[in-house]
Design an enzyme around this catalytic site. Structure first.
Site, short mmCIF file in Angstrom:
data_model
loop_
_atom_site.label_atom_id
_atom_site.label_comp_id
_atom_site.label_asym_id
_atom_site.label_seq_id
_atom_site.Cartn_x
_atom_site.Cartn_y
_atom_site.Cartn_z
N ARG A 50 0.88 -1.10 0.05
CA ARG A 50 0.15 0.27 -0.05
C ARG A 50 0.81 1.40 -0.02
NH1 ARG A 50 2.31 1.93 3.94
NH2 ARG A 50 0.93 3.47 3.55
N GLY A 51 0.27 2.44 -0.05
CA GLY A 51 1.11 3.56 -0.18
C GLY A 51 1.02 3.85 -1.47
N ARG A 84 -7.48 -0.11 -6.83
CA ARG A 84 -7.82 0.94 -5.77
C ARG A 84 -7.81 2.19 -6.56
NH1 ARG A 84 -3.97 1.20 -0.39
NH2 ARG A 84 -6.31 2.16 0.33
N ASP A 230 -1.93 11.17 -1.91
CA ASP A 230 -2.46 10.12 -2.89
C ASP A 230 -2.91 10.41 -4.05
OD1 ASP A 230 -3.13 8.84 0.10
OD2 ASP A 230 -2.70 7.20 -1.28
N LYS A 241 -4.48 10.10 3.66
CA LYS A 241 -5.24 9.23 4.42
C LYS A 241 -6.23 9.70 5.25
CE LYS A 241 -5.04 5.62 4.62
NZ LYS A 241 -6.22 4.77 3.83
O1 MRU Z 1 -4.52 3.35 2.47
P1 MRU Z 1 -2.99 3.38 2.29
O2 MRU Z 1 -2.08 2.93 3.23
O3 MRU Z 1 -2.58 3.15 0.87
O4 MRU Z 1 -2.87 5.20 2.32
C1 MRU Z 1 -1.65 5.60 2.18
C2 MRU Z 1 -1.39 7.04 2.35
O5 MRU Z 1 -2.53 7.71 2.54
C3 MRU Z 1 -0.35 7.73 2.48
O6 MRU Z 1 -0.23 9.08 3.07
C4 MRU Z 1 -0.19 8.26 0.89
O7 MRU Z 1 -0.30 7.03 0.15
C5 MRU Z 1 1.38 8.77 0.74
S1 MRU Z 1 2.50 7.56 0.87
C6 MRU Z 1 3.88 7.98 0.48
#
Ligand code: MRU
Length: 343
Positions: A50-51, A84, A230, A241
């Site tokens: 994820r990320g 996603r 994101d 997030k």
């Molecule tokens: O749902 P996730 O864990 O994929 O969400 C991740 C985030 O919201 C991070 O803050 C974002 O992707 C930046 S990661 C470098």
């Protein structure tokens, strides 16, 4: 200069991509081998990886695997894009792979070329993060108490990280920092993943419940906030997030700088403003259970938006690998990208 570890969440070896299973951290470091396109879809959808930047990179390797397995490129792209919806890096990476494929599909060495392109996306992300860290750490005072949300570190990228990369770079440069880590309900990216990374590096930190952030700010215990993104729209609004928006509003109220760190691949200049961003809604079970334990009545329903949108007016600056956009708005973002395109 302090020496830091080189944590990497994926490794391509012997013809396959191995990913660190983020569902098992911090209790277990389990590596999973991704073989088929289904494995890639599942890894992204179920948040084994994820990320925003990392799902883009894994998506790029997934494209290579889909073509290697003889699937039609359109099907591969469609299936991976459905995993996603919010992080634009996935769409950015798949569009790049698709364009590359269409330009080179008649080359007898196409598979090898696709693999190299995915590896290039991974490597570029790592270097972008080092650069974000370099630009961003200048904004961190010699002594600072920094609040961060979710996980934006090595685990969310090819390595080093975006917001956590800025924190890493500040620590590497000898700054005296303490990191306040929002636990980040419901998936607990903060307490499970960010705290794990900070522990590996020996960076001083405290985990806090998400609801503690405002009180800490009111007591003057936070000097600045840095988060990832994101998707960033043309006017500088930021999807990140869930919980980011509340932090930004509280930061403004308390006069605390609120920084967003993200590579340019996180910008979506086709969207005018934050309301246009598709926001992922995940299963209620993620809220009603915690590590498999039931924490809510079965009869209750839960709302589980995975991201929120922070309007640009709350953002002090966006830190990218190509420089900093101070108090972002449409004009500055257009100028920022215009300049880079002309170069
Ligand atoms: O749902 P996730 O864990 O994929 O969400 C991740 C985030 O919201 C991070 O803050 C974002 O992707 C930046 S990661 C470098």
């Amino acid at each position: 200069m302090r020496k830091l570890k080189d944590i990497r969440p994926i490794e391509f070896k012997e013809g396959f991509l191995y990913v660190l299973n983020q569902l098992k951290l911090p209790l277990q470091e389990e590596w999973i081998k991704l073989e088929s396109l289904e494995d890639y879809e599942k890894a992204i959808k179920d948040m084994i990886v994820r990320g925003a930047p990392l799902i883009g990179i894994v998506g790029a390797y997934g494209f290579y695997v889909g073509i290697k397995d003889g699937l039609d490129y359109k099907e591969v792209v469609d299936r991976l894009k459905k995993t996603r919806p919010t992080a634009v890096n996935l769409f950015w990476a798949l569009d790049r792979m698709e364009k590359f494929y269409l330009l080179n599909k008649d080359n007898p060495d196409i598979l090898n070329k696709l693999l190299k392109e995915a590896q290039r996306i991974e490597l570029e992300d790592y270097h972008a993060n080092r650069s974000i860290g370099g630009y961003g750490e200048v904004l961190i005072p010699k002594k600072a108490r920094i609040l961060t949300h979710c996980n934006t570190g090595s685990l969310a990228t090819a390595g080093w990280g975006t917001a956590l990369g800025v924190i890493r770079s500040a620590y590497e440069n000898g700054k005296d920092i303490i990191v306040y880590v929002d636990e980040t309900r419901p998936y607990l990216q903060g307490s499970r993943l960010t705290a794990w990374e900070l522990s590996q590096e020996g960076i001083p930190h405290y985990i806090i419940t998400d609801s503690s952030a405002g009180f800490l700010m009111s007591k003057g215990e936070i000097d600045l906030i840095v988060v990832g993104a994101d998707r960033i729209t043309l006017n500088g609004d930021v999807a990140n997030k869930i919980g980011t928006y509340s932090l930004a509003v509280l930061a403004k109220h308390h006069g605390i700088p609120f920084y967003v760190a993200a590579p340019t691949s996180t910008f979506d200049l086709t969207l005018e403003r934050g309301e246009d961003i598709p926001i992922e809604e995940r299963s209620q079970d993620e809220v009603k259970r915690c590590s498999g334990c039931v924490v809510a009545p079965d009869s209750s329903k839960a709302v589980n938006y995975s991201f929120d949108v922070t309007p640009s007016e709350y953002i002090s600056a966006i830190i990218t690998e190509k420089g900093i956009i101070d108090k972002p708005d449409k004009e500055k973002i257009l100028k920022f990208f215009g300049k880079k395109i002309k170069e």
